[in-house]
Design a protein around this motif. Structure first.
Motif, mmCIF file in Angstrom:
data_model
loop_
_atom_site.group_PDB
_atom_site.id
_atom_site.type_symbol
_atom_site.label_atom_id
_atom_site.label_comp_id
_atom_site.label_asym_id
_atom_site.label_seq_id
_atom_site.Cartn_x
_atom_site.Cartn_y
_atom_site.Cartn_z
ATOM 1 N N ARG A 15 -46.824 -7.785 43.899
ATOM 2 C CA ARG A 15 -46.552 -8.574 42.693
ATOM 3 C C ARG A 15 -45.888 -7.725 41.626
ATOM 4 N N ARG A 16 -46.245 -6.460 41.580
ATOM 5 C CA ARG A 16 -45.608 -5.522 40.648
ATOM 6 C C ARG A 16 -44.124 -5.366 41.004
ATOM 7 N N VAL A 17 -43.833 -5.265 42.292
ATOM 8 C CA VAL A 17 -42.456 -5.170 42.769
ATOM 9 C C VAL A 17 -41.700 -6.458 42.433
ATOM 10 N N ALA A 18 -42.349 -7.600 42.652
ATOM 11 C CA ALA A 18 -41.713 -8.889 42.359
ATOM 12 C C ALA A 18 -41.376 -9.001 40.874
ATOM 13 N N LEU A 19 -42.267 -8.536 40.008
ATOM 14 C CA LEU A 19 -41.989 -8.548 38.567
ATOM 15 C C LEU A 19 -40.758 -7.711 38.266
ATOM 16 N N GLY A 20 -40.683 -6.537 38.844
ATOM 17 C CA GLY A 20 -39.521 -5.675 38.629
ATOM 18 C C GLY A 20 -38.236 -6.334 39.084
ATOM 19 N N HIS A 21 -38.286 -7.010 40.227
ATOM 20 C CA HIS A 21 -37.103 -7.709 40.730
ATOM 21 C C HIS A 21 -36.692 -8.848 39.802
ATOM 22 N N ARG A 22 -37.684 -9.573 39.273
ATOM 23 C CA ARG A 22 -37.361 -10.674 38.352
ATOM 24 C C ARG A 22 -36.704 -10.151 37.079
#
Length: 80
Positions: A15-22
């Protein structure tokens, strides 16, 4: 840095990675560089870089500043 008493659950990192991608996707959609987003948010470019690369967790106030700079609601950064 102090060691956490309890390790983070396995689902946190994705989820941390997904936030960064967003953040990165919304920044690109706004045609902004990391430097430009950082300037608009009143932050350091390196902070934006660390958030986008999931190296650091942003504080809530940083998320608010980034969302404001990108002209999106903070929930747009946090959605699943």
């Amino acid at each position: 840095m102090p060691v956490r008493r309890n390790p983070r659950p396995d689902w946190v990192q994705p989820r941390r990675v997904a936030l960064g991608h967003r953040i990165a996707d919304l920044r690109r959609q706004a045609a902004l560089s990391q430097e430009e987003l950082a300037h608009l948010a009143g932050m350091e470019r390196r902070s934006i870089q660390r958030y986008e690369n999931a190296v650091r967790d942003p504080q809530f106030s940083d998320l608010l500043l980034i969302a404001h700079a990108l002209r999106v609601h903070v929930t747009d950064l946090l959605r699943d």
